[in-house]
Enzyme design. Structure first.
Site, mmCIF file in Angstrom:
data_model
loop_
_atom_site.group_PDB
_atom_site.id
_atom_site.type_symbol
_atom_site.label_atom_id
_atom_site.label_comp_id
_atom_site.label_asym_id
_atom_site.label_seq_id
_atom_site.Cartn_x
_atom_site.Cartn_y
_atom_site.Cartn_z
ATOM 1 N N HIS A 1 0.844 -1.202 0.000
ATOM 2 C CA HIS A 1 0.000 0.000 0.000
ATOM 3 C C HIS A 1 0.876 1.246 0.000
ATOM 4 O O HIS A 1 2.102 1.175 0.173
ATOM 5 C CB HIS A 1 -0.987 -0.003 1.174
ATOM 6 N N HIS B 1 1.429 3.790 2.033
ATOM 7 C CA HIS B 1 1.957 4.521 3.184
ATOM 8 C C HIS B 1 3.479 4.514 3.050
ATOM 9 O O HIS B 1 4.075 3.506 2.625
ATOM 10 C CB HIS B 1 1.515 3.895 4.514
ATOM 11 N N ASP C 1 6.100 4.149 4.791
ATOM 12 C CA ASP C 1 6.987 3.110 5.331
ATOM 13 C C ASP C 1 6.987 1.846 4.469
ATOM 14 O O ASP C 1 7.768 0.930 4.716
ATOM 15 C CB ASP C 1 6.631 2.772 6.797
ATOM 16 N N HIS C 2 6.137 1.802 3.438
ATOM 17 C CA HIS C 2 6.063 0.613 2.581
ATOM 18 C C HIS C 2 6.516 0.863 1.147
ATOM 19 O O HIS C 2 6.670 -0.090 0.385
ATOM 20 C CB HIS C 2 4.633 0.058 2.585
#
Ligand SMILES: [Zn+2]
Ligand SMILES: [Zn+2]
Length: 270
Positions: A29, A31, A33-34
């Site tokens: 996804h 966000h 941090d990904h």
């Protein structure tokens, strides 16, 4: 590679993982941090004169994201890039190669999110070396057996395939479930995995906050592992509010016996 957070290249270098080995990237996804590591990694592929193709699987909007970076001149691609945008509402087979099949897992988070299930492909039956001796199998007969057939000899003699081949090892499976709330709909989709990575952002005394922010607790991750009959559970995505992450392991162990913490640099064999 599954998800590509900021700093991923530092870790790849630190643990001596060759970037050239990466042919597929799966993004759960959008966000940061990904996926904030993606532009840097693609740029490195260009600088290292990569020529083989790269496949990136991720949420709807991925084409626009990569396209915008190309358009504003952030990078120019030297190699073929295939982008596959995923439907976050269904589980579907999205990739297969000679070793593995990858399916999506619809996750419930604050924005469209998919997990990924990696399942080894069915291996062909192997010839039992003792059977070669026992039945004096010829080369064409061995070939026939490897292809799954019975061996037929004159005089109507039939040697069944199961008598001369060995059952292959069970297909190994790894499920990646991050980020997500506690969701029992996952249980059937990930049934019997050898290794389940499930996020555990909070401890269970913060269950309400976890749900409100689209996350799960260590206890909830362990319940999903137990209900889905996973062989082993890997916990990760810990909130930075916890200075000592062993508390996640202790909480999960109360529900599910075979747990580990996903920490930088650790390797887990399946
Ligand atoms: Zn998230
Ligand atoms: Zn996250």
């Amino acid at each position: 590679m599954i998800d590509c957070g900021e700093g991923c290249q530092i870790r790849l270098n630190q643990y001596k993982v060759k970037k050239s080995k990466i042919d597929e990237i799966f993004i759960s996804h959008f966000h940061g941090d990904h996926f904030f590591g993606l532009p840097g990694l693609i740029t490195s592929f260009n600088l290292s004169s990569r020529t083989k193709s790269l496949r990136i699987y991720g949420p709807i909007g991925l084409k626009k994201f990569i396209g915008t970076l190309e358009e504003i001149g952030s990078f120019y691609l030297n190699f073929p890039l295939e982008i596959h945008e995923l439907n976050p509402d269904i589980s579907e087979l999205i990739h297969k190669d000679e070793n593995v099949e990858v399916s999506t897992l619809p996750l419930k988070h604050r924005i469209p999110t998919t997990g990924f299930l990696f399942r080894e492909k069915e291996k062909p039956r192997k010839i039992d070396s003792t059977a070669i001796e026992k039945f004096k199998l010829s080369i064409p007969e061995i070939k026939q057996a490897k292809e799954g057939g019975d061996v037929l000899r004159h005089g109507d003699q039939r040697i069944p395939n199961v008598d001369i081949t060995l059952t292959p090892k069970p297909r190994r499976a790894y499920a990646y479930c991050s980020d997500t709330i506690y969701d029992e709909e996952l249980v059937d989709l990930i049934s019997g995995t050898d290794l389940l990575y499930h996020e555990a952002t909070y401890l269970h005394d913060m269950q309400d906050q976890a749900r409100a922010r689209g996350h799960a607790t260590a206890r909830e991750a362990a319940i999903i592992a137990k209900k889905s009959h996973a062989k082993r559970l890997l916990l990760g995505h810990f909130s930075s509010r916890y200075k000592d992450v062993s508390v996640f392991l202790n909480e999960a162990l109360e529900v599910f016996p075979n747990c580990d913490l996903a920490q930088d640099g650790k390797t887990f064999k399946i």
